[in-house]
Design a protein around this motif. Structure first.
Motif, PDB file in Angstrom:
ATOM      1  N   VAL A  78      -7.209   5.545  -5.196  1.00 10.38           N
ATOM      2  CA  VAL A  78      -7.969   6.784  -5.213  1.00 10.38           C
ATOM      3  C   VAL A  78      -6.996   7.954  -5.288  1.00 10.38           C
ATOM      4  N   ALA A  79      -7.307   8.909  -6.163  1.00  9.96           N
ATOM      5  CA  ALA A  79      -6.516  10.124  -6.302  1.00  9.96           C
ATOM      6  C   ALA A  79      -7.348  11.306  -5.832  1.00  9.96           C
ATOM      7  N   PHE A  95      -7.718   6.009 -10.025  1.00  8.62           N
ATOM      8  CA  PHE A  95      -6.557   6.011 -10.902  1.00  8.62           C
ATOM      9  C   PHE A  95      -5.955   4.619 -10.892  1.00  8.62           C
ATOM     10  N   GLY A  96      -5.150   4.337 -11.894  1.00  7.04           N
ATOM     11  CA  GLY A  96      -4.506   3.033 -11.957  1.00  7.04           C
ATOM     12  C   GLY A  96      -3.484   2.999 -13.060  1.00  7.04           C
ATOM     13  N   GLY A  97      -2.715   1.936 -13.073  1.00  2.00           N
ATOM     14  CA  GLY A  97      -1.710   1.793 -14.104  1.00  2.00           C
ATOM     15  C   GLY A  97      -0.918   0.522 -13.966  1.00  2.00           C
ATOM     16  N   ALA A 155      -2.987   3.961  -2.804  1.00  2.00           N
ATOM     17  CA  ALA A 155      -3.145   2.871  -3.772  1.00  2.00           C
ATOM     18  C   ALA A 155      -2.652   1.548  -3.219  1.00  2.00           C
ATOM     19  N   GLY A 156      -3.183   0.489  -3.801  1.00  2.00           N
ATOM     20  CA  GLY A 156      -2.671  -0.850  -3.596  1.00  2.00           C
ATOM     21  C   GLY A 156      -1.816  -1.210  -4.802  1.00  2.00           C
ATOM     22  N   VAL A 185       0.878  -1.167   0.000  1.00  2.00           N
ATOM     23  CA  VAL A 185       0.000   0.000   0.000  1.00  2.00           C
ATOM     24  C   VAL A 185       0.909   1.208   0.000  1.00  2.00           C
ATOM     25  N   GLU A 186       0.559   2.211  -0.836  1.00  2.00           N
ATOM     26  CA  GLU A 186       1.397   3.400  -0.870  1.00  2.00           C
ATOM     27  C   GLU A 186       0.576   4.668  -0.980  1.00  2.00           C
TER      28      GLU A 186
END
Length: 180
Positions: free
Chosen positions: A119-120, A141-143, A100-101, A71-72
């Motif tokens: 989540v952003a 958000f994601g990537g 984020a995870g 988690v960050e």
């Protein structure tokens, strides 16, 4: 610049990570990182890219030879764009604070691929002919990315992230991650 609720929401996971650092094992699972990115946006009429930065702090909950999960919390500059289009002058800028995870899959002794989602908390502003419009909000958000393990504590990474905000930001970049 930051609203109080965004500060509290963003800092709560960071404070929890700091409290987990009491034992030596917990400290060994903390990492920090920073990178340089190219930002592009769909929501403003421009073809320009912007060079931006990002910083993050994370904690590895699972670290095995077959799967890793962390988690960050992070900060991403989403860029600043300005120009003239359709007879209007515009300027748009945005930044995001994230939680984020991150799921990692090792594909060799030194290479990992990963997916990041969360989540952003986006703060943005668009000015068109002097009229200001706020683009603040909580968005998904994601990537995806990959990292190369240089040493047990140092990784070089490359990633591509998409922010589902009003100006549809996308960033791609490289950076370093240091584990303690």
């Amino acid at each position: 610049m930051l609203k109080t609720s965004v500060k509290k929401t963003f800092l709560t996971p960071i404070a929890a990570l700091a409290l987990m650092g009491i034992s030596n094992q917990a400290i060994a699972d903390i990492y920090i990182g920073a990178g340089a990115y190219q930002s592009e946006t769909e929501g403003v009429p421009t073809n320009d890219d912007d060079e931006v930065s990002a910083f993050f702090l994370g904690y590895n909950f699972i670290d095995t030879n077959i799967f890793m999960f962390s988690v960050e919390g992070g900060y991403y500059d989403l860029g600043s764009f300005s120009g003239e289009a359709y007879g209007s002058n515009y300027k748009s800028e945005a930044e995001a604070y994230t939680v984020a995870g991150v799921a990692y899959l090792p594909v060799g002794p030194f290479l990992e691929v990963y997916a990041k989602a969360g989540v952003a908390f986006v703060e943005g502003e668009t000015v068109i002919n002097g009229d200001k419009h706020s683009d603040d909000g909580e968005e998904a958000f994601g990537g995806i990315g990959m990292s190369i393990d240089i040493l047990d504590t140092l990784d070089i990474y490359a990633e591509y992230l998409v922010f589902d905000n009003e100006i549809e930001s996308e960033i791609a970049g490289v950076g370093v991650r240091l584990a303690f």
